[in-house]
Scaffold this active site. Structure first.
Site, PDB file in Angstrom:
ATOM      1  N   CYS A   1       0.750  -1.163  -0.131  1.00  0.00           N
ATOM      2  CA  CYS A   1       0.283  -0.089   0.066  1.00  0.00           C
ATOM      3  C   CYS A   1       1.099   1.430  -0.052  1.00  0.00           C
ATOM      4  O   CYS A   1       2.014   1.131   0.517  1.00  0.00           O
ATOM      5  CB  CYS A   1      -0.913  -0.016   1.263  1.00  0.00           C
ATOM      6  SG  CYS A   1      -1.873  -1.413   1.405  1.00  0.00           S
TER       7      CYS A   1
ATOM      8  N   ARG B   1       4.248  -0.216  -6.493  1.00  0.00           N
ATOM      9  CA  ARG B   1       4.118  -0.875  -5.332  1.00  0.00           C
ATOM     10  C   ARG B   1       3.205  -2.098  -5.187  1.00  0.00           C
ATOM     11  O   ARG B   1       3.133  -3.002  -4.478  1.00  0.00           O
ATOM     12  CB  ARG B   1       3.958  -0.215  -4.038  1.00  0.00           C
ATOM     13  CG  ARG B   1       4.969   0.754  -3.902  1.00  0.00           C
ATOM     14  CD  ARG B   1       4.785   1.878  -2.733  1.00  0.00           C
ATOM     15  NE  ARG B   1       4.606   1.270  -1.230  1.00  0.00           N
ATOM     16  CZ  ARG B   1       5.692   1.323  -0.455  1.00  0.00           C
ATOM     17  NH1 ARG B   1       6.695   2.111  -0.700  1.00  0.00           N
ATOM     18  NH2 ARG B   1       5.371   1.054   0.749  1.00  0.00           N
TER      19      ARG B   1
ATOM     20  N   TRP C   1      -3.435  -2.290  -1.268  1.00  0.00           N
ATOM     21  CA  TRP C   1      -3.293  -4.064  -1.581  1.00  0.00           C
ATOM     22  C   TRP C   1      -4.019  -4.573  -0.378  1.00  0.00           C
ATOM     23  O   TRP C   1      -3.618  -4.445   0.690  1.00  0.00           O
ATOM     24  CB  TRP C   1      -1.837  -4.110  -1.529  1.00  0.00           C
ATOM     25  CG  TRP C   1      -1.581  -5.551  -2.281  1.00  0.00           C
ATOM     26  CD1 TRP C   1      -1.317  -5.840  -3.616  1.00  0.00           C
ATOM     27  CD2 TRP C   1      -1.140  -6.690  -1.654  1.00  0.00           C
ATOM     28  NE1 TRP C   1      -0.858  -7.282  -3.687  1.00  0.00           N
ATOM     29  CE2 TRP C   1      -0.860  -7.560  -2.512  1.00  0.00           C
ATOM     30  CE3 TRP C   1      -1.313  -6.918  -0.061  1.00  0.00           C
ATOM     31  CZ2 TRP C   1      -0.550  -9.047  -2.126  1.00  0.00           C
ATOM     32  CZ3 TRP C   1      -0.869  -8.077   0.171  1.00  0.00           C
ATOM     33  CH2 TRP C   1      -0.527  -9.259  -0.649  1.00  0.00           C
TER      34      TRP C   1
ATOM     35  N   ASN D   1      -1.238   2.127   5.851  1.00  0.00           N
ATOM     36  CA  ASN D   1      -0.446   0.743   5.654  1.00  0.00           C
ATOM     37  C   ASN D   1      -0.042   0.164   6.709  1.00  0.00           C
ATOM     38  O   ASN D   1      -0.064   0.689   7.962  1.00  0.00           O
ATOM     39  CB  ASN D   1       0.894   1.292   4.990  1.00  0.00           C
ATOM     40  CG  ASN D   1       0.801   2.214   3.606  1.00  0.00           C
ATOM     41  OD1 ASN D   1      -0.307   2.169   3.150  1.00  0.00           O
ATOM     42  ND2 ASN D   1       1.749   2.589   3.288  1.00  0.00           N
ATOM     43  N   GLY D   2      -0.059  -1.402   6.418  1.00  0.00           N
ATOM     44  CA  GLY D   2       0.122  -2.263   7.500  1.00  0.00           C
ATOM     45  C   GLY D   2      -1.077  -3.008   8.102  1.00  0.00           C
ATOM     46  O   GLY D   2      -2.136  -3.311   7.421  1.00  0.00           O
TER      47      GLY D   2
ATOM     48  N   GLU E   1      15.578 -18.430  -9.356  1.00  0.00           N
ATOM     49  CA  GLU E   1      15.178 -16.991  -9.559  1.00  0.00           C
ATOM     50  C   GLU E   1      14.508 -16.961 -11.161  1.00  0.00           C
ATOM     51  O   GLU E   1      13.411 -16.290 -11.104  1.00  0.00           O
ATOM     52  CB  GLU E   1      16.262 -16.149  -9.763  1.00  0.00           C
ATOM     53  CG  GLU E   1      16.143 -14.775 -10.168  1.00  0.00           C
ATOM     54  CD  GLU E   1      14.990 -13.894  -9.361  1.00  0.00           C
ATOM     55  OE1 GLU E   1      14.671 -12.882 -10.166  1.00  0.00           O
ATOM     56  OE2 GLU E   1      14.800 -14.230  -8.445  1.00  0.00           O
TER      57      GLU E   1
ATOM     58  N   LYS F   1      10.620 -15.619 -11.780  1.00  0.00           N
ATOM     59  CA  LYS F   1      10.259 -14.863 -12.685  1.00  0.00           C
ATOM     60  C   LYS F   1       9.191 -15.260 -13.478  1.00  0.00           C
ATOM     61  O   LYS F   1       8.118 -14.625 -13.823  1.00  0.00           O
ATOM     62  CB  LYS F   1      11.333 -14.269 -13.435  1.00  0.00           C
ATOM     63  CG  LYS F   1      12.085 -13.398 -12.725  1.00  0.00           C
ATOM     64  CD  LYS F   1      11.494 -12.111 -12.514  1.00  0.00           C
ATOM     65  CE  LYS F   1      12.526 -11.466 -11.244  1.00  0.00           C
ATOM     66  NZ  LYS F   1      12.277 -11.801  -9.991  1.00  0.00           N
TER      67      LYS F   1
ATOM     68  N   GLU G   1       5.856 -15.639 -11.135  1.00  0.00           N
ATOM     69  CA  GLU G   1       5.407 -13.954 -11.106  1.00  0.00           C
ATOM     70  C   GLU G   1       4.499 -13.242 -12.117  1.00  0.00           C
ATOM     71  O   GLU G   1       3.431 -12.631 -12.022  1.00  0.00           O
ATOM     72  CB  GLU G   1       6.443 -13.285 -10.650  1.00  0.00           C
ATOM     73  CG  GLU G   1       7.051 -13.375  -9.348  1.00  0.00           C
ATOM     74  CD  GLU G   1       8.268 -12.382  -9.064  1.00  0.00           C
ATOM     75  OE1 GLU G   1       8.447 -11.828  -7.783  1.00  0.00           O
ATOM     76  OE2 GLU G   1       9.116 -12.173  -9.843  1.00  0.00           O
TER      77      GLU G   1
ATOM     78  N   HIS H   1      16.043 -37.874  -7.756  1.00  0.00           N
ATOM     79  CA  HIS H   1      15.442 -37.741  -6.323  1.00  0.00           C
ATOM     80  C   HIS H   1      13.947 -37.391  -6.186  1.00  0.00           C
ATOM     81  O   HIS H   1      13.577 -36.936  -5.227  1.00  0.00           O
ATOM     82  CB  HIS H   1      16.355 -37.266  -5.023  1.00  0.00           C
ATOM     83  CG  HIS H   1      17.731 -37.749  -5.319  1.00  0.00           C
ATOM     84  ND1 HIS H   1      18.048 -38.768  -4.572  1.00  0.00           N
ATOM     85  CD2 HIS H   1      18.929 -37.296  -5.876  1.00  0.00           C
ATOM     86  CE1 HIS H   1      19.317 -39.283  -4.582  1.00  0.00           C
ATOM     87  NE2 HIS H   1      19.726 -38.156  -5.457  1.00  0.00           N
TER      88      HIS H   1
ATOM     89  N   LYS I   1       5.135  -4.591  -4.833  1.00  0.00           N
ATOM     90  CA  LYS I   1       6.375  -4.648  -5.148  1.00  0.00           C
ATOM     91  C   LYS I   1       7.226  -4.459  -3.602  1.00  0.00           C
ATOM     92  O   LYS I   1       8.098  -5.233  -3.412  1.00  0.00           O
ATOM     93  CB  LYS I   1       6.651  -3.100  -5.661  1.00  0.00           C
ATOM     94  CG  LYS I   1       8.040  -2.786  -5.995  1.00  0.00           C
ATOM     95  CD  LYS I   1       8.725  -3.620  -6.992  1.00  0.00           C
ATOM     96  CE  LYS I   1       9.895  -3.314  -7.347  1.00  0.00           C
ATOM     97  NZ  LYS I   1      10.806  -4.214  -8.053  1.00  0.00           N
TER      98      LYS I   1
END
Length: 605
Positions: free
Chosen positions: A2, A27, A74, A99-100, A478, A482, A485, A501, A600
């Protein structure tokens, strides 16, 4: 996550607020809103669409006032619906953006209901608004301070009151909040970026601070009402260029900005012996024999990649820890330890909490590797290495990741030099290799047409495996992240030696396997792993250094990378995997810069 923008301006504050929200779009958010004090009443506009729609709605509503608050939300408590969008009102008197997460919101909600307060939203933020109104007796600063004392959890809030125009009060605990002072007024934001064009001086609030913006006057108190002083920071320059230019998406732009970002980061280093003025001295590094690196997501993968560098060059025991898990473990110090916190924003809640936890356990030598010089993580750490990635708008990290890798590599060389495991001439050689890295990255970017052809072959799949060995295993992780995401394809990264395995059971013609194949000591082992895939009908997509001898054939596509760069090879392969994820997502038509459900800067647990 947020974003908050608020302010008291000499003229109409709405354009400043909306511009600030635009700068916070990176964000991630699913609703946004703005409220102002206008002709003796609080008026607001909210939308579940983008800030550009909010701007049109504010214009249509003739929103105009010198005092206002704005927010990008968000969703955490409550679904993304208009009633849950901020600003949140309590009656017609109090307006709040937040925010939070308030951990005791259920208990507070029940107490307020018993007092007759009616709730219009599912948010924990409405608890804050009603609580402030319940404590209000003519002074909004006192009401906010008293209400904040009852909140448990992490929060940053900005509050305005209908009965006190030209006044904004803010408070923070565990979530960032900065005051900006400029010629046109005083502002409050969760990120300096939001107010970089209307403020020249900044004051970063600390936990338990309550700030009173009254006209152009700024006063800061602690929770007990005592006046406190916070250092004022001059702007390092206005917000950087965030225009798209010729690019389709910010992620694409930021992928192609990486050579310049790496070169800028390298330019901050002052020769072979030290990295920056804020770095530890050679004497402070000399007896380091253990490293603990903390990070989340992409930053964790950067730390994991660097473990092999620290072990090889610095001859130290190195481990990377997922901060969100580490903070709840029993930490046992090995002595002579350097703790490195890795974060793009420097406000990642889990990494900050893990850093504070390890400090509480007696670890005094802490270093932040971060892209934001004034962030909470930098202020919390004893030392800092500030990367120079610049503003990263796309939610999926690209240039922040590669500059982190460069910083960690340089630090490994520096510690090795001080411990005597790297000679002066060897250190100079590796610094020259680092200096040549931007050109090598451009060489990788020139392979975009070949990578686009891979994307054509991959974009209809729903599952993918990524394989790597050694320092390239974290790069496989990574690469998979990506793809997940931004394309929403299920992808997993594995060490190639683990195929037999378990993961080999998944390999069929419909399961593409992407391999990062450098010309290192594990190449022959990796070739055997790839043959295991081919013999079971799997499709291989191999990023191979040019001197590996790997060639395309039945069941295997190959893109030849630049000549092997030794330990720096992971950086180049990461760039290629970023491009692959980007072009797959383009073909799937996803919202690349703002992928669903993601933010973000993750400033809550």
């Amino acid at each position: 996550m947020c974003g908050i923008v608020a302010g008291v301006s000499q003229g109409n504050v709405v354009p400043f607020l909306l511009e600030g929200l635009k700068r916070l779009e990176y964000r991630g958010y699913d609703s946004c809103g703005v409220a102002v004090l206008q002709r003796g009443e609080a008026r607001r506009v909210r939308t579940l669409s983008r800030v550009c729609s909010l701007e049109a709605d504010a214009l249509a509503a003739d929103l105009d006032g010198v005092t206002g608050i704005a927010h990008t939300r968000w969703a955490t408590h409550g679904t993304p619906v208009i009633n849950n969008a901020h600003p949140i009102f309590s009656g017609e008197q109090i307006a709040v953006v937040h925010n939070g997460i308030i951990e005791n919101h259920e208990q507070l909600r029940e107490q307020l209901r018993l007092k007759g307060y009616e709730f219009q939203s599912q948010t924990d933020t409405e608890v804050i608004a009603h609580l402030i109104r319940d404590h209000y007796q003519g002074d909004i600063l006192t009401a906010v301070r008293d209400a904040a004392g009852l909140l448990q959890g992490a929060y940053a809030i900005a509050v305005m009151c209908r009965d006190e125009p030209k006044r904004i009060v803010g408070a923070r605990q565990g979530s960032p909040l900065v005051v900006g002072i400029g010629d046109d007024g005083a502002f409050l934001a969760s990120d300096t970026t939001a107010i970089a064009d209307c403020a020249e001086r900044f004051v970063y609030l600390e936990d338990n601070d309550v700030v009173d913006i009254h006209g152009t006057d700024i006063a800061i108190q602690d929770r007990e009402g005592r006046t406190v002083s916070r250092r004022e920071v001059k702007s390092r320059g206005h917000a950087q260029d965030t225009g798209l230019g010729a690019y389709r998406h910010y992620m694409q732009k930021e992928i192609f900005e990486q050579p310049v970002a790496v070169a800028r980061t390298l330019a901050t280093m002052s020769g072979d012996e030290s990295l920056q003025a804020a770095m530890p001295s050679p004497e402070e590094l000399a007896d380091v024999s253990n490293l603990v690196m903390l990070g989340c997501g992409t930053s964790y993968y950067a730390a994991l990649t660097a473990c092999s560098w620290f072990e090889h060059f610095a001859n130290v025991t190195a481990r990377a820890e997922i901060a969100s898990e580490f903070r709840y473990r029993d930490y046992v110090s090995q002595g002579n330890t350097l703790v490195i916190a890795v974060s793009q924003s420097g406000e990642t809640a889990d990494t900050l909490a893990a850093l504070r936890y390890v400090q509480s356990m007696g670890e005094a030598r802490t270093l932040a590797i971060c892209n934001v010089a004034a962030s909470a993580m930098v202020r919390q750490s004893r030392w800092a290495f500030i990367t120079e990635a610049g503003v990263e708008v796309g939610v999926a990290s690209t240039k922040a990741f590669t500059t982190q890798l460069v910083a960690l590599f340089a630090l490994a060389i520096a510690i090795g030099r001080q411990r005597g495991s790297v000679s002066q001439s060897e250190a100079a050689t590796w610094m020259r290799q680092l200096a040549a890295l931007p050109d090598a990255m451009r060489n990788v970017l020139a392979r975009e047409p070949e990578i686009m052809a891979w994307a054509e072959a991959l974009h209809q799949t729903e599952h993918a495996l990524f394989l790597g060995r050694g320092a390239h295993f974290p790069i496989a992780l990574e690469g998979a992240l990506k793809l997940k995401e931004i394309s929403y394809i299920h992808a997993e990264g594995y060490p190639a030696g683990e195929l037999k395995h378990g993961p080999l059971a998944l390999v069929t013609e419909s399961m593409p396997v992407i391999v990062t194949a450098p010309n290192d000591a594990l190449l022959q082992k990796l070739k055997s792993n790839m043959e295991e895939v081919r013999s079971r009908g799997g499709r291989l997509f191999v990023l191979a250094d040019s001197d590996t001898g790997l060639m395309a054939g039945p069941g295997m596509r190959v893109i030849h990378m630049p000549a092997w760069r030794g330990p720096l090879s992971p950086v180049l392969h990461a760039v290629a995997l970023q491009l692959l994820a980007y072009h797959v997502a383009c073909l799937r038509g996803t919202d690349i810069d703002k992928p669903r459900n993601l933010a973000k800067s993750v400033t809550v647990e």
